[in-house]
Design a protein around this motif. Sequence first.
Motif, mmCIF file in Angstrom:
data_model
loop_
_atom_site.group_PDB
_atom_site.id
_atom_site.type_symbol
_atom_site.label_atom_id
_atom_site.label_comp_id
_atom_site.label_asym_id
_atom_site.label_seq_id
_atom_site.Cartn_x
_atom_site.Cartn_y
_atom_site.Cartn_z
ATOM 1 N N ARG A 80 0.843 -1.201 0.000
ATOM 2 C CA ARG A 80 0.000 0.000 0.000
ATOM 3 C C ARG A 80 0.878 1.251 0.000
ATOM 4 O O ARG A 80 1.887 1.307 0.709
ATOM 5 C CB ARG A 80 -0.906 0.009 1.230
ATOM 6 C CG ARG A 80 -1.746 1.271 1.399
ATOM 7 C CD ARG A 80 -2.488 1.266 2.725
ATOM 8 N NE ARG A 80 -3.559 0.285 2.744
ATOM 9 C CZ ARG A 80 -4.073 -0.237 3.857
ATOM 10 N NH1 ARG A 80 -3.579 0.115 5.042
ATOM 11 N NH2 ARG A 80 -5.049 -1.109 3.807
ATOM 12 N N THR A 162 -8.145 -1.789 0.509
ATOM 13 C CA THR A 162 -8.386 -0.390 0.159
ATOM 14 C C THR A 162 -9.729 -0.305 -0.555
ATOM 15 O O THR A 162 -9.976 -1.041 -1.511
ATOM 16 C CB THR A 162 -7.280 0.145 -0.758
ATOM 17 O OG1 THR A 162 -6.047 0.172 -0.028
ATOM 18 C CG2 THR A 162 -7.594 1.556 -1.219
ATOM 19 N N GLU A 233 -8.630 3.141 3.942
ATOM 20 C CA GLU A 233 -7.633 2.089 4.109
ATOM 21 C C GLU A 233 -8.062 1.253 5.310
ATOM 22 O O GLU A 233 -8.318 1.775 6.397
ATOM 23 C CB GLU A 233 -6.226 2.652 4.283
ATOM 24 C CG GLU A 233 -6.042 3.715 5.336
ATOM 25 C CD GLU A 233 -4.581 4.111 5.488
ATOM 26 O OE1 GLU A 233 -3.736 3.215 5.654
ATOM 27 O OE2 GLU A 233 -4.308 5.318 5.451
#
Length: 367
Positions: A80, A162, A233
Motif C-alpha cells: 500500500r 483499500t 484504508e
Amino acid sequence: MSTSATAYLPFDTVWKMRIEHPYSLFVREGALLWSCGQCPLDSLGNVLHPGDLMRQAQVVAGFIRRFLGEMQSRPSSIGRLVIYYVKTGPDDAARLTRLFHGEFGPTVQVIPVAVPHFYYDGMLIEVDVFASDEKAEGTSFVDEETGLTLQVSDAGPFIWATFSSPRVAFKEIGSRLNRLLVRADLSRDYLLAEQWFLPVGCEVPDGVFSGSDDRIAHSAVQISDAEADIMAELTFAKAPIVDNRPRASVSDTDHLSMSLRMAGGQFHLTALDASPDRSFVEQTASIMKAVEALFADAGVSFRDVRKATTYYVAGSSSDELHDNMSVRNGYYAKPGPASTGLPVEGLAVTGAKVSISLFGVMPRNDR
C-alpha cells in the motif's frame, strides 16, 4: 528477508528536518515495514524541484526503492502507498496513480489524498509506504453497478484492503461495501484499523458497518479535492479483535475519544480530542497524556509503536508543524517509530483539530 527482530533506518542519516525529533525513516518488524512520509528533500532538508508535482513524485519513488534496499527488502514487497499531495490540476490523482503503479506494479494499493498544503514552500507530495516480505498478489472486487472497488492483499500477519467509491454512490456505500467484504471473505469482526478519506463537503457515510458509525466518524478526515472518490484504508487481523476502551482513570472523557484494538501480536489505537476550547497543540497534549494512561492499563508503551500518523487542522506555517511535533516527540526515544503528520481540511468530529493513529506490536518477553 524475514526476521523477528526490529530494525530501524535512522532519519537523520538521510534528511535533516528543521526540528530535532526521534523518528525513523523506515521501521521493520519481522516481515513488515512502515515508512515515515517520504518527501522530496535533499540531505539538508531543501525541497527538490519546488512546485513540480510529478518530478517530486519520481524523486520520492527513487527514495522508496533506495530505502527498501537498505532495509533488505524489495519493491515487490510494497502492498500500500498513501500519496499525500497538493492538487495542481484535475488529473493529478490519476497521474500519480499511474506513476506509482508503473514504478511498483499494478496491484499495489494506491490511495491519493489531496491535502491543503505542506509546511515547506514548494513541497507538493509526501508518501507513506506499507510493505511486507510475505505479501501475496492482490485481488480486486468490484460492484459493477456503482463502481465501488475493494482491493485486497494478504500481508502475512494481516490483510490490507483499500476501498474506493464514486461520490455519487454515497448513499449506497454501506450495503454494497458489506457485500464486497463477503465476496473477499473478510469480516468486520476482524477489522483492526480503518482510516476514511472524505472529499471536502462529504459527511460520514451512514451504515457503512452496522453499529460502527461512531468509530468511522472518529477515523475520518476531509481531503481537499471535492471531486475525489470516497476512500478508506482498512486493515484486517487474522486473529480475533480485543477492543480496549478507556477506563475511568482517563480524565475528560466527554471530549476525548480513544479506541485501542488488539489482535494477535499487533495493536492499533485511534484518539482525538473534540474540546472546542483547546488549540490543536493543546488537544495534542491532552491526547498524548491520555494515550499514555491507556497504554499503561493495556500493558504496552510508546516503545512498542511502529507507525504513527497524525492528521490536524492548522495553518501553513512550519512553526505550527513543529509546535505540534514537539508535544508528540516527548513521548518517544530514538530509534522511534516511522511517523507522518499531515494537515487536512477537517475532521469528521465537530471541535476536533487533531486525530492520532498509532500502530504497534505487543511487547515481547525478551525486551
